[in-house]
Scaffold this active site. Structure first.
Site, PDB file in Angstrom:
ATOM      1  N   GLN A  87       0.849  -1.199   0.000  1.00 33.25           N
ATOM      2  CA  GLN A  87       0.000   0.000   0.000  1.00 33.25           C
ATOM      3  C   GLN A  87       0.882   1.245   0.000  1.00 33.25           C
ATOM      4  OE1 GLN A  87      -3.464  -0.687   3.010  1.00 33.25           O
ATOM      5  NE2 GLN A  87      -1.836  -2.115   3.520  1.00 33.25           N
ATOM      6  N   ASP A  90       6.223   4.622  -1.454  1.00 30.40           N
ATOM      7  CA  ASP A  90       7.681   4.760  -1.530  1.00 30.40           C
ATOM      8  C   ASP A  90       8.266   3.623  -2.371  1.00 30.40           C
ATOM      9  OD1 ASP A  90       8.434   2.433   0.130  1.00 30.40           O
ATOM     10  OD2 ASP A  90       7.581   3.542   1.820  1.00 30.40           O
ATOM     11  N   HIS A 105      -1.534   1.575  -4.192  1.00 32.59           N
ATOM     12  CA  HIS A 105      -1.952   2.974  -4.034  1.00 32.59           C
ATOM     13  C   HIS A 105      -1.079   3.962  -4.791  1.00 32.59           C
ATOM     14  CE1 HIS A 105      -4.116   1.679  -0.073  1.00 32.59           C
ATOM     15  NE2 HIS A 105      -4.762   1.323  -1.165  1.00 32.59           N
ATOM     16  N   GLY A 170       2.827  -4.495   9.010  1.00 32.66           N
ATOM     17  CA  GLY A 170       2.758  -3.053   9.260  1.00 32.66           C
ATOM     18  C   GLY A 170       1.618  -2.337   8.572  1.00 32.66           C
ATOM     19  N   SER A 172      -2.608  -1.188   9.312  1.00 33.32           N
ATOM     20  CA  SER A 172      -3.711  -1.178  10.279  1.00 33.32           C
ATOM     21  C   SER A 172      -4.953  -1.865   9.700  1.00 33.32           C
ATOM     22  CB  SER A 172      -4.047   0.260  10.663  1.00 33.32           C
ATOM     23  OG  SER A 172      -4.466   0.954   9.508  1.00 33.32           O
TER      24      SER A 172
END
Ligand code: APR
Length: 234
Positions: A87, A90, A105, A170, A172
């Site tokens: 997601q 970077d 994304h 990592g 949520s």
């Protein structure tokens, strides 16, 4: 043949590189209201602010490096056919050496035409209102904003459906459709979930192992576990 390890990553894997997560900072993203910088409405209201925001993120990206969580994931390609679905916008997975990375994304180092979502360019520098596509349309960050379609979703679902092992690192799991990918994994594929604050995943058919650690430590643990599994099944 190598077994397929599918990994869904979120902002948490880049946290130890110095990139802030989203929901750990009260709905603010690097000091900005998410609705101002990550929605089509925010873009229409104030495109300069949005461009400036992503210009800063692009600059920041050049100052950070992959952490050992990213590096171990890349190393796992020696043992597994690793597919990363991230997601994150970077490029730290790629810089760590991972060769199979699908960005759900979008990507900070790309821009696209506001009129043609398939007109995409690599972009390393600042983007301004003077930058146009070949037909004179404004270029914008190649980021999937809230409320926008997720073009890579179909491909991500196909990858998830073929997983022998699935790891979630990592995230949520608050943002759909990304969070829903877990439900496409075959029921017999073991799931590993690394997060210092793991949430309870509802309606899970798979066997799950929660590793409540930051990504670097969690990936060390996961690597050991996965290599043990292969050694056992050889
Ligand atoms: N290592 C691993 N996980 C960590 C670490 C760390 N060092 N630090 C924080 N985390 C965890 C948090 O506990 C949290 O569960 O990372 C997760 C980050 O969650 P979010 O900030 O919600 O990020 P993410 O899940 O990637 O967000 C999804 O939301 O705003 C949108 O498009 C944006 O891709 C993003 C999406």
């Amino acid at each position: 043949m190598k077994k397929k390890l599918v990994v869904l990553t979120g902002a948490g894997i880049s946290a130890e590189s110095g990139i802030k997560t989203f929901r750990d900072s009260d709905g603010l993203w690097e000091g900005h209201n998410v609705m101002d910088v990550a929605t089509p409405e925010g873009w229409y209201k104030n495109p300069e602010l949005v461009l400036d925001f992503y210009n800063q993120r692009r600059k920041q990206l050049k100052e950070v490096s992959p952490n050992s969580g990213h590096l171990i994931l890349a190393e796992l390609e020696k043992y597994f056919d690793v597919h990363i679905i991230t997601q994150n916008v970077d490029d730290l997975h790629e810089r760590a050496g991972s060769t199979n990375v699908l960005h759900l994304h979008g990507e900070l180092l790309k821009v696209r035409s506001t009129q043609d979502m398939n007109y995409i360019l690599d972009w390393n520098d600042d983007l301004f209102m003077t930058h146009l596509d070949k037909n004179g349309n404004q270029l914008r960050p190649h980021i999937v904003w809230f409320g926008e379609e997720v073009p890579a979703l179909e491909e991500a679902i196909e990858i998830a459906e073929q997983a022998d092992y699935f790891a979630v690192i990592g995230t949520s799991l608050q943002v759909y459709p990304a969070a829903g990918l877990i439900s496409y994994t075959p029921a017999n594929a073991p799931l590993f979930y690394i997060d210092p604050k793991p949430i309870k995943i509802a309606n899970l058919r798979n066997k799950i192992e929660i590793i409540p650690e930051v990504a670097s430590k969690g990936m060390e643990i996961l690597k050991t576990k996965l290599i043990e599994i292969i050694d056992r099944t050889l």
